[in-house]
Motif scaffolding. Structure first.
Motif, PDB file in Angstrom:
ATOM      1  N   TRP A  54      10.345  -6.326   1.614  1.00  0.00           N
ATOM      2  CA  TRP A  54      10.419  -5.461   2.681  1.00  0.00           C
ATOM      3  C   TRP A  54      11.883  -5.158   3.158  1.00  0.00           C
ATOM      4  CZ3 TRP A  54       8.529  -1.814   5.812  1.00  0.00           C
ATOM      5  CH2 TRP A  54       9.183  -1.551   6.980  1.00  0.00           C
ATOM      6  N   PHE A  55      12.095  -3.886   2.972  1.00  0.00           N
ATOM      7  CA  PHE A  55      13.820  -3.294   3.352  1.00  0.00           C
ATOM      8  C   PHE A  55      13.605  -2.694   4.936  1.00  0.00           C
ATOM      9  CE2 PHE A  55      13.039  -3.555  -1.162  1.00  0.00           C
ATOM     10  CZ  PHE A  55      14.134  -4.149  -1.486  1.00  0.00           C
ATOM     11  N   PRO A  56      14.049  -3.460   5.780  1.00  0.00           N
ATOM     12  CA  PRO A  56      13.938  -3.237   7.057  1.00  0.00           C
ATOM     13  C   PRO A  56      14.984  -1.883   7.554  1.00  0.00           C
ATOM     14  CG  PRO A  56      15.131  -5.276   7.183  1.00  0.00           C
ATOM     15  CD  PRO A  56      14.508  -4.902   5.914  1.00  0.00           C
ATOM     16  N   GLU A  57      16.242  -1.740   6.838  1.00  0.00           N
ATOM     17  CA  GLU A  57      16.957  -0.866   7.055  1.00  0.00           C
ATOM     18  C   GLU A  57      16.696   0.733   6.488  1.00  0.00           C
ATOM     19  OE1 GLU A  57      17.950  -2.614   2.959  1.00  0.00           O
ATOM     20  OE2 GLU A  57      17.291  -3.365   5.095  1.00  0.00           O
ATOM     21  N   ARG A  58      15.661   0.558   5.484  1.00  0.00           N
ATOM     22  CA  ARG A  58      15.080   1.770   4.994  1.00  0.00           C
ATOM     23  C   ARG A  58      13.575   2.040   5.301  1.00  0.00           C
ATOM     24  NH1 ARG A  58      17.594  -0.150  -0.047  1.00  0.00           N
ATOM     25  NH2 ARG A  58      15.686  -0.109  -0.990  1.00  0.00           N
ATOM     26  N   ASN A  59      12.980   0.899   5.926  1.00  0.00           N
ATOM     27  CA  ASN A  59      11.464   1.124   6.407  1.00  0.00           C
ATOM     28  C   ASN A  59      10.795   1.310   4.947  1.00  0.00           C
ATOM     29  OD1 ASN A  59      11.906   0.405   8.992  1.00  0.00           O
ATOM     30  ND2 ASN A  59      12.246   2.587   9.347  1.00  0.00           N
ATOM     31  N   GLU A  60      10.852   0.372   3.899  1.00  0.00           N
ATOM     32  CA  GLU A  60      10.394   0.446   2.720  1.00  0.00           C
ATOM     33  C   GLU A  60       9.706  -0.940   2.344  1.00  0.00           C
ATOM     34  OE1 GLU A  60      12.501   3.838  -0.211  1.00  0.00           O
ATOM     35  OE2 GLU A  60      13.561   1.933   0.061  1.00  0.00           O
ATOM     36  N   GLN A  61       8.526  -0.820   1.864  1.00  0.00           N
ATOM     37  CA  GLN A  61       7.747  -2.022   1.540  1.00  0.00           C
ATOM     38  C   GLN A  61       7.369  -2.006  -0.149  1.00  0.00           C
ATOM     39  OE1 GLN A  61       4.734  -4.547   4.058  1.00  0.00           O
ATOM     40  NE2 GLN A  61       3.595  -3.231   2.624  1.00  0.00           N
ATOM     41  N   TYR A  62       7.437  -2.976  -0.859  1.00  0.00           N
ATOM     42  CA  TYR A  62       7.048  -3.107  -2.262  1.00  0.00           C
ATOM     43  C   TYR A  62       5.984  -4.330  -2.183  1.00  0.00           C
ATOM     44  CZ  TYR A  62      10.566   0.085  -3.499  1.00  0.00           C
ATOM     45  OH  TYR A  62      11.445   1.197  -3.638  1.00  0.00           O
ATOM     46  N   ARG A  63       4.934  -4.132  -2.659  1.00  0.00           N
ATOM     47  CA  ARG A  63       3.852  -5.208  -2.889  1.00  0.00           C
ATOM     48  C   ARG A  63       3.579  -5.086  -4.289  1.00  0.00           C
ATOM     49  NH1 ARG A  63       1.494  -6.814   2.226  1.00  0.00           N
ATOM     50  NH2 ARG A  63       0.186  -8.087   1.057  1.00  0.00           N
ATOM     51  N   ILE A  64       4.198  -6.077  -4.893  1.00  0.00           N
ATOM     52  CA  ILE A  64       4.155  -6.409  -6.273  1.00  0.00           C
ATOM     53  C   ILE A  64       2.989  -7.329  -6.705  1.00  0.00           C
ATOM     54  CG2 ILE A  64       5.419  -6.660  -8.543  1.00  0.00           C
ATOM     55  CD1 ILE A  64       7.848  -5.893  -6.967  1.00  0.00           C
ATOM     56  N   ARG A  65       2.014  -7.102  -7.619  1.00  0.00           N
ATOM     57  CA  ARG A  65       0.820  -8.124  -7.841  1.00  0.00           C
ATOM     58  C   ARG A  65       0.865  -8.216  -9.513  1.00  0.00           C
ATOM     59  NH1 ARG A  65      -5.296  -7.255  -6.128  1.00  0.00           N
ATOM     60  NH2 ARG A  65      -4.267  -6.951  -3.974  1.00  0.00           N
ATOM     61  N   GLY A  66       0.577  -9.228  -9.805  1.00  0.00           N
ATOM     62  CA  GLY A  66       0.584  -9.387 -11.205  1.00  0.00           C
ATOM     63  C   GLY A  66       0.231 -10.864 -11.722  1.00  0.00           C
ATOM     64  N   HIS A  67       0.306 -11.012 -12.955  1.00  0.00           N
ATOM     65  CA  HIS A  67       0.083 -12.313 -13.377  1.00  0.00           C
ATOM     66  C   HIS A  67       1.349 -13.354 -13.462  1.00  0.00           C
ATOM     67  CE1 HIS A  67      -3.490 -10.721 -15.552  1.00  0.00           C
ATOM     68  NE2 HIS A  67      -2.718  -9.921 -15.977  1.00  0.00           N
ATOM     69  N   LEU A  68       1.070 -14.520 -13.184  1.00  0.00           N
ATOM     70  CA  LEU A  68       1.937 -15.683 -12.797  1.00  0.00           C
ATOM     71  C   LEU A  68       2.100 -16.707 -13.935  1.00  0.00           C
ATOM     72  CD1 LEU A  68       3.883 -16.260 -10.558  1.00  0.00           C
ATOM     73  CD2 LEU A  68       2.409 -18.091  -9.829  1.00  0.00           C
ATOM     74  N   ARG A  69       3.175 -17.053 -14.467  1.00  0.00           N
ATOM     75  CA  ARG A  69       3.390 -17.992 -15.524  1.00  0.00           C
ATOM     76  C   ARG A  69       4.618 -19.064 -14.921  1.00  0.00           C
ATOM     77  NH1 ARG A  69       3.694 -13.232 -18.375  1.00  0.00           N
ATOM     78  NH2 ARG A  69       6.028 -13.576 -19.350  1.00  0.00           N
ATOM     79  N   VAL A 168       1.907  -2.300  -8.546  1.00  0.00           N
ATOM     80  CA  VAL A 168       3.014  -1.940  -7.411  1.00  0.00           C
ATOM     81  C   VAL A 168       2.489  -0.943  -6.159  1.00  0.00           C
ATOM     82  CG1 VAL A 168       5.364  -1.427  -6.910  1.00  0.00           C
ATOM     83  CG2 VAL A 168       4.806  -2.257  -9.109  1.00  0.00           C
ATOM     84  N   ASP A 169       2.437  -1.411  -5.087  1.00  0.00           N
ATOM     85  CA  ASP A 169       2.002  -0.831  -3.852  1.00  0.00           C
ATOM     86  C   ASP A 169       3.185  -0.435  -3.003  1.00  0.00           C
ATOM     87  OD1 ASP A 169       1.169   0.512  -1.477  1.00  0.00           O
ATOM     88  OD2 ASP A 169      -0.721  -1.025  -1.504  1.00  0.00           O
ATOM     89  N   TYR A 170       3.679   0.838  -3.080  1.00  0.00           N
ATOM     90  CA  TYR A 170       5.068   1.226  -2.492  1.00  0.00           C
ATOM     91  C   TYR A 170       4.721   2.196  -1.130  1.00  0.00           C
ATOM     92  CZ  TYR A 170       9.355   3.865  -1.385  1.00  0.00           C
ATOM     93  OH  TYR A 170      10.287   4.720  -0.711  1.00  0.00           O
ATOM     94  N   LEU A 171       5.165   1.640   0.143  1.00  0.00           N
ATOM     95  CA  LEU A 171       5.261   2.099   1.123  1.00  0.00           C
ATOM     96  C   LEU A 171       6.658   2.447   1.869  1.00  0.00           C
ATOM     97  CD1 LEU A 171       3.279   3.069   3.492  1.00  0.00           C
ATOM     98  CD2 LEU A 171       3.223   0.613   4.223  1.00  0.00           C
ATOM     99  N   ARG A 172       6.558   3.695   2.547  1.00  0.00           N
ATOM    100  CA  ARG A 172       7.848   4.161   3.087  1.00  0.00           C
ATOM    101  C   ARG A 172       7.339   4.582   4.404  1.00  0.00           C
ATOM    102  NH1 ARG A 172      10.312   8.390  -0.006  1.00  0.00           N
ATOM    103  NH2 ARG A 172       9.154   9.729   1.266  1.00  0.00           N
ATOM    104  N   LEU A 173       7.861   4.196   5.550  1.00  0.00           N
ATOM    105  CA  LEU A 173       7.545   4.677   6.877  1.00  0.00           C
ATOM    106  C   LEU A 173       8.953   5.168   7.624  1.00  0.00           C
ATOM    107  CD1 LEU A 173       5.554   1.455   7.836  1.00  0.00           C
ATOM    108  CD2 LEU A 173       4.758   3.509   6.983  1.00  0.00           C
ATOM    109  N   TYR A 174       8.954   6.523   7.519  1.00  0.00           N
ATOM    110  CA  TYR A 174       9.933   7.159   8.529  1.00  0.00           C
ATOM    111  C   TYR A 174       9.272   7.606   9.813  1.00  0.00           C
ATOM    112  CZ  TYR A 174      12.711   7.323   4.239  1.00  0.00           C
ATOM    113  OH  TYR A 174      13.517   7.153   3.068  1.00  0.00           O
ATOM    114  N   LYS A 175      10.131   8.134  10.657  1.00  0.00           N
ATOM    115  CA  LYS A 175       9.770   8.318  11.934  1.00  0.00           C
ATOM    116  C   LYS A 175       8.995   9.853  11.848  1.00  0.00           C
ATOM    117  CE  LYS A 175      13.507   6.292  14.661  1.00  0.00           C
ATOM    118  NZ  LYS A 175      14.529   6.574  15.752  1.00  0.00           N
TER     119      LYS A 175
END
Length: 200
Positions: A54-69, A168-175
């Protein structure tokens, strides 16, 4: 943030240490380090996880799902070494060695402590000791000796943790506007990514 998929939500804070380029040439495998004695290693035994940036200064969020090793001194701990080709195994072991060399003395010393992560705190004497080098001068090293470059070999409990993204689920929240995009990767290799815009 980091979440393993089990019967209940498990969240852990992890430090992002960069990326590893695997056999497909894509440097998108996310690299982290952890202790085999930590709770997250047990909690993520189903091998799927999601990382959240989560990047609060840009109001951007990345949810990255995948296989773990998890990569130890003898390779993967996830019991899938039989399906792992020799080239990939060597890449992972080399990445573990480099990660150990890159983390620095202050971080390395925690992996030599006898106290278990998450257990009640107890005072513990420093695990380092003075050892004379070839010049006769004393130098501070960890238990376990020192390698040719002055870095001690990694202990067995030091693990390289790799997240291989599949979604990858990308979300950008602007005013004044909102934007959301989902990127998915095909399996197995050769891997390609597809993107689609969805409602926020």
């Amino acid at each position: 943030g980091f979440r393993g998929f089990l019967g209940e939500g498990i969240n852990s804070n992890v430090a992002h240490d960069g990326y590893v380029s695997m056999c497909d040439g894509l440097a998108c495998t996310i690299k982290m380090c952890t202790d085999s004695r930590s709770k997250k290693v047990v909690d993520t035994s189903l091998l799927m996880a999601e990382m959240v940036w989560w990047f609060p200064e840009r109001n951007e969020q990345y949810r990255i799902r995948g296989h773990l090793r998890f990569i130890g001194s003898n390779g993967r701990l996830n019991h899938d070494n039989d399906e792992n080709d020799e080239i990939t195994s060597q890449i992972e072991k080399t990445a573990r060695k480099k990660a150990w060399e890159d983390i620095g003395d202050q971080v390395r010393k925690f992996f030599f402590q006898k106290s278990l992560p998450g257990m009640d705190f107890q005072e513990e004497s420093d695990v380092r000791h003075q050892k004379e080098d070839d010049t006769g001068e004393g130098k501070d090293v960890h238990d376990g000796g020192s390698g040719s470059d002055g870095v001690p070999p990694p202990p067995e409990n030091f693990l390289l943790m790799l997240l291989d993204p599949t979604n990858v689920d990308y979300l950008r929240l602007y005013k004044t506007s909102q934007y959301r995009q989902i990127d998915s990767r095909t399996q197995p290799p050769p891997c390609t990514w597809t993107s689609r815009r969805v409602n926020p």
